[in-house]
Design an enzyme around this catalytic site. Structure first.
Site, PDB file in Angstrom:
ATOM      1  N   PHE A 155       0.861  -1.182   0.000  1.00 21.40           N
ATOM      2  CA  PHE A 155       0.000   0.000   0.000  1.00 21.40           C
ATOM      3  C   PHE A 155       0.895   1.228   0.000  1.00 21.40           C
ATOM      4  O   PHE A 155       1.692   1.430   0.909  1.00 21.40           O
ATOM      5  CB  PHE A 155      -0.935   0.042   1.222  1.00 21.40           C
ATOM      6  CG  PHE A 155      -1.859   1.231   1.156  1.00 21.40           C
ATOM      7  CD1 PHE A 155      -3.033   1.175   0.408  1.00 21.40           C
ATOM      8  CD2 PHE A 155      -1.543   2.429   1.792  1.00 21.40           C
ATOM      9  CE1 PHE A 155      -3.871   2.289   0.310  1.00 21.40           C
ATOM     10  CE2 PHE A 155      -2.374   3.531   1.697  1.00 21.40           C
ATOM     11  CZ  PHE A 155      -3.545   3.458   0.957  1.00 21.40           C
ATOM     12  N   ASP A 241       9.336   2.596   1.451  1.00 16.66           N
ATOM     13  CA  ASP A 241       8.213   3.403   1.923  1.00 16.66           C
ATOM     14  C   ASP A 241       8.147   3.237   3.442  1.00 16.66           C
ATOM     15  O   ASP A 241       7.696   2.220   3.950  1.00 16.66           O
ATOM     16  CB  ASP A 241       6.920   2.916   1.257  1.00 16.66           C
ATOM     17  CG  ASP A 241       5.703   3.717   1.697  1.00 16.66           C
ATOM     18  OD1 ASP A 241       5.766   4.346   2.771  1.00 16.66           O
ATOM     19  OD2 ASP A 241       4.687   3.687   0.980  1.00 16.66           O
ATOM     20  N   LYS A 271       2.920  10.585   7.854  1.00 16.84           N
ATOM     21  CA  LYS A 271       2.308  10.138   9.121  1.00 16.84           C
ATOM     22  C   LYS A 271       3.003  10.743  10.353  1.00 16.84           C
ATOM     23  O   LYS A 271       2.803  11.914  10.652  1.00 16.84           O
ATOM     24  CB  LYS A 271       2.262   8.622   9.168  1.00 16.84           C
ATOM     25  CG  LYS A 271       1.244   8.037   8.161  1.00 16.84           C
ATOM     26  CD  LYS A 271       0.991   6.583   8.419  1.00 16.84           C
ATOM     27  CE  LYS A 271       0.004   5.956   7.451  1.00 16.84           C
ATOM     28  NZ  LYS A 271      -1.392   6.150   7.790  1.00 16.84           N
TER      29      LYS A 271
HETATM   30  N1  PLP Z   1       2.480   4.453   2.307  1.00 16.97           N
HETATM   31  C1  PLP Z   1       2.185   3.698   3.382  1.00 16.97           C
HETATM   32  C2  PLP Z   1       3.098   2.574   3.769  1.00 16.97           C
HETATM   33  C3  PLP Z   1       1.020   3.938   4.108  1.00 16.97           C
HETATM   34  O1  PLP Z   1       0.731   3.161   5.164  1.00 16.97           O
HETATM   35  C4  PLP Z   1       0.186   5.000   3.710  1.00 16.97           C
HETATM   36  C5  PLP Z   1      -1.063   5.280   4.430  1.00 16.97           C
HETATM   37  O2  PLP Z   1      -1.610   4.468   5.136  1.00 16.97           O
HETATM   38  C6  PLP Z   1       0.540   5.760   2.594  1.00 16.97           C
HETATM   39  C7  PLP Z   1       1.701   5.460   1.925  1.00 16.97           C
HETATM   40  C8  PLP Z   1      -0.316   6.892   2.129  1.00 16.97           C
HETATM   41  O3  PLP Z   1      -0.186   7.961   3.013  1.00 16.97           O
HETATM   42  P1  PLP Z   1      -1.279   9.140   2.990  1.00 16.97           P
HETATM   43  O4  PLP Z   1      -2.557   8.546   3.462  1.00 16.97           O
HETATM   44  O5  PLP Z   1      -0.691  10.170   3.920  1.00 16.97           O
HETATM   45  O6  PLP Z   1      -1.372   9.622   1.591  1.00 16.97           O
END
Ligand code: PLP
Length: 419
Positions: A155, A241, A271
């Site tokens: 994700f 990520d 986050k």
């Molecule tokens: N990458 C990871 C690993 C995530 O857990 C999330 C959100 O849960 C995102 C990207 C996307 O972040 P945002 O919701 O701030 O766009």
């Protein structure tokens, strides 16, 4: 959980009255009237927070074990967060990227320092995780190589580029066609990885050290090391990520730092970086990777604005001063020990690291358990049918975690057998 109720708390009741007076109606119904329904029905209307607790509009208190989905690193209304936001708002709130500001530069320096990045590394600030990954996607395209690899169960966000890197079909299908060239490999399969990288035409491999949204599934240290080794051998970027796993959540500043020899070419953050203020970042390691994006090739109005940067500096500073990275490790271990001590056959174990944890259930009842937990005064969620996710504020105490663990068997009892 009667002690969790604040019906007898005069301060809370007063707040509730103010809130009702101001809203003059049922906020949940008004929400349903005016919001685009992508999020479904909100579970509660929340009115305030303090430390690891939040209160709803009925004056009920909840132990927030999800932290706004791994965001509220310092909990709610932390004095350092509040002071930094107020002070910066009084000084210089927003300037656009035609100008530089001290908080922005200081934050970039701090991140590079924490990332142990070599000289010549760099940072691009965005406003969210998906935007940080969008920037990383563009970075990868600039290699000139046509293929990109992401992992099954990944994700990376909901914008079109990040969505192209996200494996879940239900998220992707309504928005086809997505940016092309992305292939998915099973996480943990070193042979598949070696075969995919062998032709030397892969721009980047994207991976989350701990796949949070899929159910807190950590990549094994061995697989992460293979990722690093094979990407380096084939001149492929390794882009980690760390949006969910970074900022001390997994017990290290960045989760990959727990694995010897694994330094990415780029990593994305959001986050916990702002502890509740929207900010994201792409961090690139070394001058060659930094040189991939040049003037005019990417941009943002808000990214790196003084407000977000000042708050982020306060969050990082507090984590450092209070040793919250080590605390996260200790609290995570406490949770694992306590859950194991339940000896409950309905619980198969605990996954994850630090304070990014998945309690694994033996039956697909996680959503019902999360709902029962909410009624009992605990906020958790169910990223998949057998997993209860915990990503509490890093300031959470052992006692607070223990209250939840003690309540867990009773919550499981509430779910009818065969559900
Ligand atoms: N990458 C990871 C690993 C995530 O857990 C999330 C959100 O849960 C995102 C990207 C996307 O972040 P945002 O919701 O701030 O766009």
């Amino acid at each position: 959980m009667s002690e969790q109720s604040t019906h007898t708390d005069p301060a809370s009741d007063q707040h509730t009255e103010q809130h009702r007076g101001h809203d003059g109606g049922d906020l949940a119904a008004r929400y349903a009237e005016v919001m685009i329904p992508v999020f479904g029905t909100p579970q509660r209307v929340l009115v305030r927070g303090e430390g690891a607790y939040v209160w709803d509009d009925q004056g009920r208190r909840y132990l927030d074990l999800l932290g706004g989905i791994a965001v509220n690193a310092l909990g709610h209304a932390h004095p350092a967060f509040v002071a930094a936001l107020g002070k910066q708002a009084e000084t210089l709130g927003h300037v656009s990227n035609f100008f530089a500001s001290a908080p922005q530069v200081e934050l970039a320096e701090t991140l590079l320092d924490l990332a142990l990045a070599p000289a010549g590394s760099g940072v691009f600030f965005a406003n969210s995780g998906t935007e940080a990954n969008e920037a990383a996607f563009k970075l990868a395209r600039r290699t000139g190589r046509p293929r990109i690899i992401a992992l099954e169960n990944s994700f990376h966000g909901r914008t079109m580029g990040a969505l192209a890197l996200t494996s879940k079909e239900a998220y992707r299908a309504p928005f086809a066609p997505l940016p092309g060239g992305v292939e998915f490999l099973p996480a943990g399969d070193e042979e598949a990885l070696a075969a995919a990288l062998a032709p030397g035409d892969v721009a980047a491999v994207f991976a989350e050290p701990i796949q949070g949204e899929a159910g807190v599934l950590p990549l094994s240290p061995k697989y992460l090391q293979a990722l690093r080794h094979l990407t380096r051998e084939t001149g492929t970027l390794l882009i980690l990520d760390e949006v969910q796993s970074g900022i001390a959540r997994a017990g290290q500043w960045f989760a990959h730092q727990a694995v010897p020899g694994v330094v990415p070419d780029a990593m994305t953050l959001a986050k916990g970086l702002g502890g509740g203020f929207p900010i994201g970042a792409l961090v690139v390691f070394g001058p060659e990777v930094r040189a991939l994006l040049t003037a005019g090739q990417h941009g943002t109005t808000f990214g790196g604005n003084p407000l977000g940067a000042a708050v982020s500096l306060a969050v990082l500073g507090t984590i450092r001063e209070e040793g919250l990275d080590r605390h996260a490790l200790e609290m995570g271990e406490h949770l694992v020990r306590e859950v194991a001590a339940l000896h409950d056959p309905r619980i198969a174990g605990v996954r994850g690291a630090g304070l990014l944890r998945g309690i694994i259930l033996t039956a697909p009842i996680a959503a019902q358990v999360a709902a029962a937990a909410l009624d009992a005064g605990f906020i958790v969620n169910a990223p998949n049918p057998t997993t209860i996710r915990l990503a509490p504020p890093l300031i959470v105490t052992a006692e607070q975690l223990s209250t939840f663990v003690a309540a867990l068997p009773g919550l499981l009892d509430q779910i009818p057998e065969g559900s």
